[in-house]
Scaffold this motif. Structure first.
Motif, PDB file in Angstrom:
ATOM      1  N   VAL A 184       0.844  -1.192   0.000  1.00 45.84           N
ATOM      2  CA  VAL A 184       0.000   0.000   0.000  1.00 45.84           C
ATOM      3  C   VAL A 184       0.878   1.240   0.000  1.00 45.84           C
ATOM      4  O   VAL A 184       1.853   1.337   0.760  1.00 45.84           O
ATOM      5  N   MET A 185       0.508   2.212  -0.844  1.00 48.59           N
ATOM      6  CA  MET A 185       1.199   3.492  -0.874  1.00 48.59           C
ATOM      7  C   MET A 185       0.757   4.352   0.299  1.00 48.59           C
ATOM      8  O   MET A 185      -0.289   4.101   0.901  1.00 48.59           O
ATOM      9  N   GLN A 186       1.525   5.381   0.618  1.00 50.22           N
ATOM     10  CA  GLN A 186       1.173   6.248   1.737  1.00 50.22           C
ATOM     11  C   GLN A 186      -0.121   7.011   1.494  1.00 50.22           C
ATOM     12  O   GLN A 186      -0.762   7.483   2.439  1.00 50.22           O
ATOM     13  N   ARG A 242      -3.626   3.871  -1.344  1.00 50.02           N
ATOM     14  CA  ARG A 242      -4.005   3.046  -2.493  1.00 50.02           C
ATOM     15  C   ARG A 242      -3.113   1.814  -2.509  1.00 50.02           C
ATOM     16  O   ARG A 242      -1.877   1.919  -2.423  1.00 50.02           O
ATOM     17  N   GLY A 243      -3.732   0.639  -2.619  1.00 52.74           N
ATOM     18  CA  GLY A 243      -2.976  -0.584  -2.499  1.00 52.74           C
ATOM     19  C   GLY A 243      -3.348  -1.637  -3.509  1.00 52.74           C
ATOM     20  O   GLY A 243      -4.282  -1.485  -4.299  1.00 52.74           O
ATOM     21  N   ASP A 274      -8.545  -0.831  -1.048  1.00 56.93           N
ATOM     22  CA  ASP A 274      -8.846   0.497  -0.543  1.00 56.93           C
ATOM     23  C   ASP A 274      -9.463   0.364   0.847  1.00 56.93           C
ATOM     24  O   ASP A 274     -10.192  -0.599   1.125  1.00 56.93           O
ATOM     25  N   ALA A 275      -9.199   1.325   1.721  1.00 54.44           N
ATOM     26  CA  ALA A 275      -9.686   1.249   3.099  1.00 54.44           C
ATOM     27  C   ALA A 275     -11.176   1.498   3.221  1.00 54.44           C
ATOM     28  O   ALA A 275     -11.753   1.252   4.283  1.00 54.44           O
ATOM     29  N   GLY A 278       0.604   0.887 -11.771  1.00 55.72           N
ATOM     30  CA  GLY A 278       0.789   2.321 -11.653  1.00 55.72           C
ATOM     31  C   GLY A 278      -0.421   3.038 -11.081  1.00 55.72           C
ATOM     32  O   GLY A 278      -1.566   2.600 -11.249  1.00 55.72           O
ATOM     33  N   PHE A 279      -0.173   4.147 -10.387  1.00 54.46           N
ATOM     34  CA  PHE A 279      -1.246   4.963  -9.809  1.00 54.46           C
ATOM     35  C   PHE A 279      -1.002   6.436 -10.151  1.00 54.46           C
ATOM     36  O   PHE A 279       0.132   6.850 -10.368  1.00 54.46           O
TER      37      PHE A 279
END
Length: 617
Positions: free
Chosen positions: A501-503, A506-507, A528-529, A616-617
């Motif tokens: 997961v990115m800070q 988004r994971g 996603d949370a 990619g995001f």
């Protein structure tokens, strides 16, 4: 131990429980240095000794000398029951994968077997270690590694881990001398120190003989710079825990403990290594071990580093940990509270006769800033979290039918005795794979939350049992659950889920997809949370069935498919790695020179591969 653990579950309140367990303080010494250097591929296509005899039993039925025995040195699973689940997932298959930036085929069985001139054993299942950072991607699988740039170009590899860690070859096929047995690799790039950390479990021999000495240790390599292709320092941490070499005595049966299944995590001050402690030569599980090591000492290449060891099998700790997985940070975000804190997660369904549970355990190691000055003041806490029920998977994963030249050779009169030195055995088709138990998989700390996954039993659309992925996003401060559900398909198994997961929050969950309509394939889903997991994407479809040696012919329960997956964040890209099958060939191609290699895509006794993909995001 089981009785104490069950009582603890009944009486513990939700609030974090602190206890008076006294840690063991150790000192980790630096050894030599290493530079990852590609070793040549080569060697005979098949030898009279393909499996390490210290890790397998003798093949008494066939007497063929191939070492295709079934009796492992220790049973490293503790699942007590398999009642199954009545839960069905609701995932769908995505029609496209717009986030997929590309990918490459990573290390495979051919690389693993023929690295270092072929002075390697045939090793299965594949244990996936992947990490990324500073524009590099490093993959380690079983006892080989490779390093790539962010465009997927291989910079180094394959490198056998015996050479990387400065040991003799796993097996010198000219002299018959054995080197140490290396297994279970994992790696981590720490953005704060700009260092790479690579860990593996190493089992020592009695001299150069095939016999295990009993002593075993974690080899921890730390890069000297942010470039993993350069020089590394090597530290060796004894984990036999029998009172020798500075270890505590945990009383493991027959004199030696085993530091199995090591994994790595970090907070601002410490590197965390965890193991599952079994008796090496006898029965018994003795609790997960949590090693807290000074990160600054390791990053600076210090001659020694402070270590604190917590044994979750200690009677003063109210729950026995199994696969206590430490969190990794994807961008240098750490918990500063309580003098620095690292979170870890574990599950417990394997302890119950039902094979089910609705509890996972949140561990925290606090006051980590004291690791360099007052290591004994580092503290350990644990609390139970109530989650959706999960279960140890009960069934084998079926495969899509296809060409299986190894099995075809076994079935063809005269083929196996002539080419493999093995009697003919007829199999009806591609064999099913045993999936994971319900142990915790990769844990991430990002966006102030804990993210984790584990494999669970699910019902498929036809009413049969299969494997899915239970995932959860946790508020580690309150124990609140942001999202918790099961990712599953109605017609295929999902196995070995690993979340990164990115800070930003988004994971991605990476996994293998396998079923009656799917060859083992590399898959992923967004995470996603708020909304949980998204649709199942296929990063790369399998080209054919798994056709490995494990399970021929004595493993009635089926061979395990892998040990763990991996995912890692580098900037705005999440790199994922999953086991899959990258090749297919016919029996004729299998028996064409060079024998058993199908044009360099496999080896005689296996065809596993790995797929590395960029999201990619």
């Amino acid at each position: 131990m089981k009785t104490r653990w069950l009582i603890a579950v009944a009486v513990m309140a939700f609030a974090t429980c602190a206890f008076g367990a006294t840690p063991t303080t150790l000192t980790l010494q630096r050894g030599g240095t290493t530079v990852p250097t590609t070793t040549p591929l080569g060697g005979a296509p098949l030898t009279s000794l393909e499996l390490d005899p210290a890790m397998t039993g003798g093949d008494t039925d066939s007497g063929n000398g191939l070492g295709l025995g079934w009796n492992t040195v220790v049973n490293r699973s503790i699942a007590h029951g398999h009642a199954g689940s009545n839960r069905m997932g609701n995932a769908t298959r995505a029609k496209s994968s717009p986030e997929l930036l590309g990918g490459l085929d990573g290390l495979n069985f051919h690389d693993q077997r023929y690295a270092n001139g072929g002075n390697q054993f045939s090793v299965e299942p594949p244990d996936q270690g992947l990490c990324s950072g500073n524009g590099f991607v490093m993959e380690s699988v079983n006892d080989v590694l490779a390093i790539y740039d962010s465009h997927g170009n291989k910079l180094v590899g394959p490198v056998d881990l015996n050479t990387f860690y400065g040991y003799a070859a796993a097996i010198n096929r000219s002299t018959g001398a054995y080197g140490p047995e290396i297994t279970d690799p994992s790696c981590y790039y720490d953005a704060a120190t700009q260092r790479w950390f690579q860990v593996a479990l190493t089992l020592d021999r009695i001299g150069s003989s095939p016999f295990l000495a009993g002593t075993n240790h974690l080899d921890l390599a730390v890069s000297q710079t942010s470039d993993p292709t350069g020089a590394w320092n090597i530290y060796r941490l004894p984990v036999q825990n029998n009172g020798t070499q500075g270890t505590p005595d945990h009383g493991c049966a027959l004199g030696f403990c085993l530091g199995d299944y090591p994994h790595i995590g970090a907070d601002a001050h410490a590197i965390f290594l965890t193991t599952n402690e079994f008796s090496l030569f006898g029965p018994g599980f003795y609790g997960a071990q949590i090693y807290v090591i000074s990160k600054q000492a390791l990053a600076s290449g210090a001659a020694s580093a402070n270590v604190v060891l917590y044994n979750t099998g200690d009677p003063s700790i109210p729950v026995i940990g199994f696969t206590v997985w430490p969190a990794i940070s994807s961008g240098g975000e750490y918990v500063g509270a309580h003098g620095g804190t690292e979170y870890l997660l574990s599950s417990d369904a394997v302890f119950y006769n039902s094979g089910t549970s609705n509890t996972i355990w949140q561990w925290s190691v606090s006051n980590t800033h004291a690791i360099d000055t007052m290591p004994g003041s580092v503290t350990l806490n644990v609390s139970p979290l109530t989650v959706q029920q999960y279960a140890v998977p009960t069934s084998l994963a079926q495969q899509k039918p296809g060409s299986t030249p190894l099995l075809d050779c076994f079935a063809l009169t005269g083929c196996a005795p002539t080419y493999l030195g093995y009697p003919n055995i007829v199999y009806p088709g591609p064999r099913a794979l045993a999936v994971n138990d319900s142990r915790m998989q990769q844990v991430s700390y990002a966006n102030g939350k804990l993210w984790g996954t584990l494999d669970t039993d699910v019902l498929l659309g036809d009413g049969s049992h299969g494997s899915g992925i239970n995932y959860f996003v946790i508020n580690p401060n309150s124990g609140g659950i942001y999202v918790n559900d099961t990712l599953a398909l109605p017609d295929a198994n999902l196995t070995y889920g690993a979340a990164a997961v990115m800070q930003s929050g988004r994971g991605v969950i990476a996994f293998t997809v396998v079923g009656p309509n799917d060859y083992p394939s590399a898959g992923y889903a967004s995470l996603d949370a708020k909304i949980g997991a998204g649709a199942v994407h296929i990063a790369m479809a399998g080209a054919g069935p798994w056709d490995g040696f494990t399970g021929i012919p004595f493993f009635g329960s089926g061979p395990r498919w892998g040990d763990y997956g991996a995912a890692s964040v580098d900037g705005n890209t999440i790199w994922i790695a999953s086991e899959y099958i990258a090749q297919t060939c016919t029996l004729t191609e299998y028996l064409t020179a060079p024998l058993f290699q199908c044009g360099g895509t496999r080896a005689a006794l296996g065809n596993w591969a790995t797929r590395i993909s960029a999201i990619g995001f």
